[in-house]
Write a protein that holds these residues in place. Structure first.
Motif, PDB file in Angstrom:
ATOM      1  N   TRP A  99      -2.395  11.990  -0.523  1.00 42.79           N
ATOM      2  CA  TRP A  99      -1.122  12.584  -0.945  1.00 42.79           C
ATOM      3  C   TRP A  99      -0.335  11.623  -1.832  1.00 42.79           C
ATOM      4  CZ3 TRP A  99       1.698  17.080   1.368  1.00 42.79           C
ATOM      5  CH2 TRP A  99       0.807  17.998   1.931  1.00 42.79           C
ATOM      6  N   ALA A 100      -0.453  10.332  -1.575  1.00 44.72           N
ATOM      7  CA  ALA A 100       0.278   9.349  -2.384  1.00 44.72           C
ATOM      8  C   ALA A 100      -0.142   9.415  -3.847  1.00 44.72           C
ATOM      9  CB  ALA A 100       0.050   7.942  -1.842  1.00 44.72           C
ATOM     10  N   ASP A 101      -1.396   9.758  -4.099  1.00 46.17           N
ATOM     11  CA  ASP A 101      -1.866   9.800  -5.482  1.00 46.17           C
ATOM     12  C   ASP A 101      -1.283  10.976  -6.251  1.00 46.17           C
ATOM     13  OD1 ASP A 101      -3.318   8.416  -7.418  1.00 46.17           O
ATOM     14  OD2 ASP A 101      -5.047   9.742  -7.247  1.00 46.17           O
ATOM     15  N   PHE A 102      -0.696  11.921  -5.544  1.00 47.48           N
ATOM     16  CA  PHE A 102      -0.018  13.044  -6.191  1.00 47.48           C
ATOM     17  C   PHE A 102       1.505  12.951  -6.086  1.00 47.48           C
ATOM     18  CE2 PHE A 102      -4.222  14.711  -5.011  1.00 47.48           C
ATOM     19  CZ  PHE A 102      -4.663  15.121  -6.263  1.00 47.48           C
ATOM     20  N   GLN A 103       1.993  12.149  -5.153  1.00 48.58           N
ATOM     21  CA  GLN A 103       3.435  12.022  -4.958  1.00 48.58           C
ATOM     22  C   GLN A 103       4.037  10.874  -5.751  1.00 48.58           C
ATOM     23  OE1 GLN A 103       3.100  11.591  -0.647  1.00 48.58           O
ATOM     24  NE2 GLN A 103       4.234  13.491  -0.371  1.00 48.58           N
ATOM     25  N   GLY A 104       3.368   9.727  -5.743  1.00 53.60           N
ATOM     26  CA  GLY A 104       3.949   8.533  -6.340  1.00 53.60           C
ATOM     27  C   GLY A 104       5.004   7.923  -5.436  1.00 53.60           C
ATOM     28  N   PRO A 105       5.355   6.664  -5.660  1.00 51.31           N
ATOM     29  CA  PRO A 105       6.274   5.957  -4.761  1.00 51.31           C
ATOM     30  C   PRO A 105       7.624   6.631  -4.562  1.00 51.31           C
ATOM     31  CG  PRO A 105       5.145   4.395  -6.182  1.00 51.31           C
ATOM     32  CD  PRO A 105       4.771   5.768  -6.679  1.00 51.31           C
ATOM     33  N   ASP A 106       8.167   7.272  -5.574  1.00 49.90           N
ATOM     34  CA  ASP A 106       9.519   7.842  -5.457  1.00 49.90           C
ATOM     35  C   ASP A 106       9.592   9.005  -4.476  1.00 49.90           C
ATOM     36  OD1 ASP A 106      10.511   6.003  -7.217  1.00 49.90           O
ATOM     37  OD2 ASP A 106      10.535   7.353  -8.952  1.00 49.90           O
ATOM     38  N   ARG A 107       8.473   9.646  -4.195  1.00 49.20           N
ATOM     39  CA  ARG A 107       8.471  10.795  -3.284  1.00 49.20           C
ATOM     40  C   ARG A 107       7.991  10.429  -1.885  1.00 49.20           C
ATOM     41  NH1 ARG A 107       6.007  15.843  -6.887  1.00 49.20           N
ATOM     42  NH2 ARG A 107       7.518  15.725  -8.610  1.00 49.20           N
ATOM     43  N   ILE A 108       7.749   9.155  -1.649  1.00 49.92           N
ATOM     44  CA  ILE A 108       7.253   8.697  -0.356  1.00 49.92           C
ATOM     45  C   ILE A 108       8.376   7.959   0.362  1.00 49.92           C
ATOM     46  CG2 ILE A 108       5.587   7.231   0.820  1.00 49.92           C
ATOM     47  CD1 ILE A 108       3.734   7.655  -1.631  1.00 49.92           C
ATOM     48  N   GLU A 109       8.691   8.418   1.564  1.00 49.16           N
ATOM     49  CA  GLU A 109       9.790   7.824   2.315  1.00 49.16           C
ATOM     50  C   GLU A 109       9.376   6.503   2.965  1.00 49.16           C
ATOM     51  OE1 GLU A 109      11.107  10.695   5.122  1.00 49.16           O
ATOM     52  OE2 GLU A 109      11.843  12.112   3.613  1.00 49.16           O
ATOM     53  N   GLY A 110      10.355   5.700   3.300  1.00 48.45           N
ATOM     54  CA  GLY A 110      10.135   4.498   4.088  1.00 48.45           C
ATOM     55  C   GLY A 110       9.549   3.317   3.339  1.00 48.45           C
ATOM     56  N   ASN A 111       9.559   3.364   2.008  1.00 45.17           N
ATOM     57  CA  ASN A 111       9.028   2.256   1.210  1.00 45.17           C
ATOM     58  C   ASN A 111       7.577   1.941   1.573  1.00 45.17           C
ATOM     59  OD1 ASN A 111       9.756   0.494  -0.939  1.00 45.17           O
ATOM     60  ND2 ASN A 111       9.775  -1.239   0.482  1.00 45.17           N
ATOM     61  N   LEU A 112       6.836   2.977   1.944  1.00 39.30           N
ATOM     62  CA  LEU A 112       5.438   2.774   2.341  1.00 39.30           C
ATOM     63  C   LEU A 112       4.549   2.408   1.160  1.00 39.30           C
ATOM     64  CD1 LEU A 112       4.932   5.698   4.892  1.00 39.30           C
ATOM     65  CD2 LEU A 112       5.319   3.271   5.374  1.00 39.30           C
ATOM     66  N   LEU A 113       4.987   2.755  -0.053  1.00 34.33           N
ATOM     67  CA  LEU A 113       4.244   2.403  -1.259  1.00 34.33           C
ATOM     68  C   LEU A 113       5.259   2.070  -2.345  1.00 34.33           C
ATOM     69  CD1 LEU A 113       1.435   2.229  -2.667  1.00 34.33           C
ATOM     70  CD2 LEU A 113       1.829   4.590  -3.441  1.00 34.33           C
ATOM     71  N   THR A 114       5.248   0.844  -2.800  1.00 37.20           N
ATOM     72  CA  THR A 114       6.199   0.428  -3.825  1.00 37.20           C
ATOM     73  C   THR A 114       5.600   0.636  -5.212  1.00 37.20           C
ATOM     74  OG1 THR A 114       5.407  -1.851  -3.976  1.00 37.20           O
ATOM     75  CG2 THR A 114       7.030  -1.352  -2.243  1.00 37.20           C
ATOM     76  N   TRP A 115       6.455   0.606  -6.208  1.00 37.35           N
ATOM     77  CA  TRP A 115       5.958   0.725  -7.580  1.00 37.35           C
ATOM     78  C   TRP A 115       5.098  -0.474  -7.956  1.00 37.35           C
ATOM     79  CZ3 TRP A 115       5.182   4.729 -10.405  1.00 37.35           C
ATOM     80  CH2 TRP A 115       5.986   5.870 -10.257  1.00 37.35           C
ATOM     81  N   ASP A 116       5.413  -1.639  -7.458  1.00 36.42           N
ATOM     82  CA  ASP A 116       4.580  -2.807  -7.745  1.00 36.42           C
ATOM     83  C   ASP A 116       3.175  -2.609  -7.190  1.00 36.42           C
ATOM     84  OD1 ASP A 116       6.602  -4.120  -9.085  1.00 36.42           O
ATOM     85  OD2 ASP A 116       7.191  -5.371  -7.366  1.00 36.42           O
ATOM     86  N   GLU A 117       3.089  -2.121  -5.966  1.00 33.96           N
ATOM     87  CA  GLU A 117       1.776  -1.862  -5.360  1.00 33.96           C
ATOM     88  C   GLU A 117       1.041  -0.759  -6.123  1.00 33.96           C
ATOM     89  OE1 GLU A 117       2.883  -2.947  -0.708  1.00 33.96           O
ATOM     90  OE2 GLU A 117       3.396  -0.972  -1.535  1.00 33.96           O
ATOM     91  N   TYR A 118       1.759   0.299  -6.422  1.00 36.30           N
ATOM     92  CA  TYR A 118       1.169   1.427  -7.150  1.00 36.30           C
ATOM     93  C   TYR A 118       0.610   0.975  -8.495  1.00 36.30           C
ATOM     94  CZ  TYR A 118       0.945   5.833  -9.764  1.00 36.30           C
ATOM     95  OH  TYR A 118       0.520   6.880 -10.551  1.00 36.30           O
ATOM     96  N   ASN A 119       1.392   0.202  -9.240  1.00 37.48           N
ATOM     97  CA  ASN A 119       0.986  -0.195 -10.590  1.00 37.48           C
ATOM     98  C   ASN A 119      -0.251  -1.079 -10.590  1.00 37.48           C
ATOM     99  OD1 ASN A 119       3.016   1.256 -11.890  1.00 37.48           O
ATOM    100  ND2 ASN A 119       4.479  -0.436 -11.784  1.00 37.48           N
ATOM    101  N   VAL A 120      -0.384  -1.935  -9.562  1.00 38.18           N
ATOM    102  CA  VAL A 120      -1.586  -2.763  -9.461  1.00 38.18           C
ATOM    103  C   VAL A 120      -2.821  -1.881  -9.274  1.00 38.18           C
ATOM    104  CG1 VAL A 120      -2.808  -4.451  -8.025  1.00 38.18           C
ATOM    105  CG2 VAL A 120      -0.412  -4.812  -8.609  1.00 38.18           C
ATOM    106  N   VAL A 121      -2.700  -0.877  -8.433  1.00 37.53           N
ATOM    107  CA  VAL A 121      -3.826   0.028  -8.165  1.00 37.53           C
ATOM    108  C   VAL A 121      -4.196   0.816  -9.412  1.00 37.53           C
ATOM    109  CG1 VAL A 121      -4.635   1.972  -6.793  1.00 37.53           C
ATOM    110  CG2 VAL A 121      -3.250   0.180  -5.714  1.00 37.53           C
ATOM    111  N   VAL A 122      -3.207   1.366 -10.095  1.00 39.16           N
ATOM    112  CA  VAL A 122      -3.483   2.200 -11.263  1.00 39.16           C
ATOM    113  C   VAL A 122      -4.005   1.366 -12.439  1.00 39.16           C
ATOM    114  CG1 VAL A 122      -2.449   3.771 -12.960  1.00 39.16           C
ATOM    115  CG2 VAL A 122      -1.876   3.991 -10.539  1.00 39.16           C
ATOM    116  N   ALA A 123      -3.603   0.113 -12.518  1.00 38.48           N
ATOM    117  CA  ALA A 123      -4.153  -0.759 -13.557  1.00 38.48           C
ATOM    118  C   ALA A 123      -5.656  -0.971 -13.338  1.00 38.48           C
ATOM    119  CB  ALA A 123      -3.422  -2.100 -13.559  1.00 38.48           C
TER     120      ALA A 123
END
Length: 234
Positions: free
Chosen positions: A143-167
């Motif tokens: 679900w995170a791959d379709f939601q992105g960090p902004d739609r995930i509550e509780g800071n479970l996935l940050t933009w820094d973490e997301y960007n490393v994965v997508v890179a």
């Protein structure tokens, strides 16, 4: 279980076993490029997020990894794993279970069921996030791959973490590919799409696709059993 060997990939620590490697190779052989990157991102996101959720700490890490990696085998571009009469989620779950029965004969029914459930139910959020930790962890990542960090509550996935994965694992126009697949299923096996979210793509984008009179509510509204006597001859 004994601790599993691990490796760092796309900024996350993930398990690294021969079975997971075989699952990755099998998935590669049955995936488009965009789908292969999607399932890998789903696995990595799941491990990042689960590490922040205490209730998911005591889970089968190998089952989590394999469930995530194999969750979209029902999209198989070769057609080998795609049935004519089952939802794509069930095709994927069946293919993963068949793979595990062959490659991991020591897996018991419970472990097989965890992987099957995680894959078969991964599109039904109102169910999967109330199931076992392994199932939840798989689906958090998907679900995170379709939601992105902004739609995930509780800071479970940050933009820094997301960007490393997508890179490491570019998206490769996932959403365009998803739309094409969902519409394809509505065109080629519409009966498997009527009662689920795939049908929503058909409603919006597939000419001639029609669920009118075919929904569960329509079936139940035709039920006349309340007015029949137990002794009445049908």
């Amino acid at each position: 279980m004994s601790p599993l060997p691990t490796r760092v990939f796309a900024g996350a620590t993930i398990p690294d076993t021969p079975l997971i490697t075989k699952a990755l190779e099998y998935t590669r052989a049955h995936s488009t490029d965009f789908a292969f990157n999607h399932v890998q991102r789903s696995m990595v996101f799941g491990f990042i997020m689960a590490s922040k959720i205490p209730s998911l700490a005591d889970r089968d890490l190998e089952a989590h990894a394999i469930g995530a990696l194999m969750h979209d085998l029902g999209w198989d571009p070769t057609g080998e794993l795609v049935s004519k009469d089952k939802r794509f989620e069930v095709d994927g779950a069946d293919a993963a279970r068949a793979f595990l029965r062959k490659e991991a004969p020591d897996w018991d029914k419970h472990r097989l069921q965890l992987v099957w459930d995680a894959i078969a139910l991964h599109t039904i959020g109102t169910i999967v996030f109330h199931k076992e930790p392994e199932v939840q962890a798989v689906c958090y990542g998907i679900w995170a791959d379709f939601q992105g960090p902004d739609r995930i509550e509780g800071n479970l996935l940050t933009w820094d973490e997301y960007n490393v994965v997508v890179a490491e694992l570019p998206r490769l126009s996932l959403m365009k590919g998803l739309k094409g697949l969902m519409c394809h299923f509505c065109e080629t096996k519409p009966a498997t799409t009527i009662d689920n979210t795939v049908g929503e793509w058909g409603d919006k984008f597939v000419k001639g696709y029609d669920r009118a009179g075919k929904l569960t509510c329509d079936l139940l509204l035709t039920c006349d059993l309340d007015g029949k006597s137990l002794l009445e001859d049908p």
